[in-house]
Design an enzyme around this catalytic site. Structure first.
Site, PDB file in Angstrom:
ATOM      1  CG  ASN A   8      87.855  37.230 110.405  1.00 50.08           C
ATOM      2  OD1 ASN A   8      87.419  38.384 110.286  1.00 50.08           O
ATOM      3  ND2 ASN A   8      88.026  36.656 111.589  1.00 50.08           N
ATOM      4  NE  ARG A  89      84.126  37.194 112.995  1.00 52.93           N
ATOM      5  CZ  ARG A  89      84.793  37.986 113.810  1.00 52.93           C
ATOM      6  NH1 ARG A  89      85.968  38.477 113.448  1.00 52.93           N
ATOM      7  NH2 ARG A  89      84.305  38.269 114.990  1.00 52.93           N
ATOM      8  CG  HIS A 178      82.699  35.146 120.620  1.00 52.62           C
ATOM      9  ND1 HIS A 178      82.846  35.507 121.947  1.00 52.62           N
ATOM     10  CD2 HIS A 178      83.758  35.672 119.969  1.00 52.62           C
ATOM     11  CE1 HIS A 178      83.953  36.220 122.082  1.00 52.62           C
ATOM     12  NE2 HIS A 178      84.515  36.335 120.894  1.00 52.62           N
ATOM     13  NE  ARG A 237      85.885  44.063 123.090  1.00 47.95           N
ATOM     14  CZ  ARG A 237      85.810  42.934 122.381  1.00 47.95           C
ATOM     15  NH1 ARG A 237      85.253  41.858 122.892  1.00 47.95           N
ATOM     16  NH2 ARG A 237      86.270  42.904 121.158  1.00 47.95           N
ATOM     17  CD  GLU A 380      85.474  32.045 115.726  1.00 54.63           C
ATOM     18  OE1 GLU A 380      86.643  32.033 116.156  1.00 54.63           O
ATOM     19  OE2 GLU A 380      84.740  33.024 115.761  1.00 54.63           O
TER      20      GLU A 380
END
Ligand code: ADP
Length: 395
Positions: A8, A89, A178, A237, A380
């Site tokens: 990643n 990723r 996600h 956020r 993940e």
């Protein structure tokens, strides 16, 4: 043995996990942080021990070669040829990528064509891919996209109520993110329930956060949108806001569009409301100490999660399970408790004792709860490695 590396690449970091995919065991994992700096940090796990080194790592090429060399140096593998594939990723696959793909020149171009949709992420992901391809030219690479799991959403879920040409001309639609996490957690819950067509609501609550409604293997809807800014209140956020706020504050505060965008991405959410921190542990400490703004930030956070869970429960015509994952979802007893206790009108009953655990897979609802509730630690990287096996090793 089928060894697969899952990577990643972020703007200044490179995370990795090496799996033996014959049994999905992690052989090693680590991270290169602060790439570009004289004081970059390289961490790698060797025989359960974390080895940390601070050193100058000026660029991505050096970071990748350091990582590759350390695998043989620490005798985690003896020959780089043992690695049968590398999974990367990639944040944005747009509408082009409905699943993972083996990377070739066309794929590299197509990912680059999507740079406008994810200007902070896709170029960096691509750079990581190119470095691995040039340093290990004989090992095949696979791209796994954060968005592709949500490509099963129907038009009524992914279109906004804006002029249709915005979609046709500029690709303005909900993509969702996600995806690898929602895929891992939903797969795991289906296994636990032993039900292939289970209806599951997943709350991925980390610094970034999203809820997803999944039916069988399909994402039906999710809270992040065109970008990861939409939906829940997050660490920094804002989540959903009335778009008219943007021109209003631009005028009132004499700010540029870029400044407002930065405010909404980096100075909002738990941080913006509490004025204290984006970290949910600090927010919980603040609440315990009587800090009203922390309580308010948490209330907004919880209210949005509850509202999306209820809406998705109806959308799915009754969910079989709700699952909590990621940093907050896996660790915060309090957040899970506050969310689930607000859903009692739906017959959902939390088991307070079972909910006291942190970070382990656990059923946290009582036997008479209308919906089974779980903590499912996400993974993940294993989803990425599984796609490498599917596309490369099994073919
Ligand atoms: P991301 O991958 O999106 O950066 P993570 O999934 O690592 O984020 O989640 C980070 C969040 O998890 C932070 O808000 C952090 O406070 C929260 N977290 C981690 N451990 C705990 C804990 N024990 N209690 C409450 N929150 C926690």
């Amino acid at each position: 043995m089928s060894k697969v590396l899952s990577v990643n690449a972020g703007s200044s970091s490179l995370k990795f996990k090496l799996f033996d995919m014959s049994n999905e065991v992690i052989l090693t994992e680590g991270i290169v942080e602060r790439i570009g700096s004289d004081e970059a940090m390289f961490t790698i796990k060797v025989k359960q021990e974390k080895i940390k080194k601070i050193m100058a790592i000026k660029n991505y090429e050096l970071a990748v070669s350091l990582l590759i060399n350390s695998l043989t140096h620490h005798e985690i593998i003896y020959d780089l040829d043992e690695i049968k594939g590398i999974g990367h990723r990639v944040v944005h696959g747009g509408e082009t990528f409905k699943g993972s793909v083996i990377i070739n020149d066309d794929v590299i171009k197509q990912i680059g064509d999507l740079n406008d949709l994810a200007p902070l992420h896709n170029p960096v992901n691509l750079m990581g891919i190119k470095q691995f391809m040039s340093l290990l030219p004989n090992i095949p690479n696979v791209a796994v996209f954060d968005t592709s799991f949500h490509q099963t959403m129907t038009e009524d879920a992914y279109l906004y109520g804006v002029p249709y040409e915005w979609y046709e001309l500029y690709g303005v639609r909900k993509y969702g993110f996600h995806g690898t996490s929602h895929k891992y957690v939903s797969t795991r819950v289906r296994q636990i329930l032993n039900k292939d067509d289970a209806k599951i609501i997943i709350c991925h609550l980390g610094n970034g956060a999203s809820v997803c409604a999944v039916h069988g293997e399909k994402s039906i809807d999710t809270t992040m949108g065109f970008t990861p800014l939409a939906g829940l209140l997050m660490g920094t956020r804002c989540g959903d806001v009335d778009a008219a706020i943007i021109p209003y504050v631009m005028t009132k505060a004499n700010k540029t569009l870029n400044e407002i965008e930065a405010d909404l991405n980096k100075k909002s959410g738990l941080l913006g409301v509490s004025g204290l921190s984006n970290d949910s542990r600090d927010i919980e400490d603040g609440i315990n100490g009587g800090n009203k703004r922390c309580r308010l930030a948490q209330d907004i956070f919880i209210r949005r999660i509850v509202s999306y869970i209820s809406s998705y429960h109806v959308l799915l015509d009754g969910a079989d399970a709700i699952a909590f994952t990621a940093g907050i979802g896996e660790n915060s007893t309090r957040v899970r408790e506050e969310v689930l206790s607000k859903l009692s009108v739906l017959g959902i009953k939390i088991d307070h004792e079972a909910n006291k655990v942190r970070g382990s897979e656990q059923l946290i609802s009582t036997s008479d709860s209308s919906v089974k509730c779980f903590i499912i630690p996400t993974n993940e990287e294993v989803i990425i490695a599984r796609d490498v096996v599917k596309l490369i090793i099994k073919n």
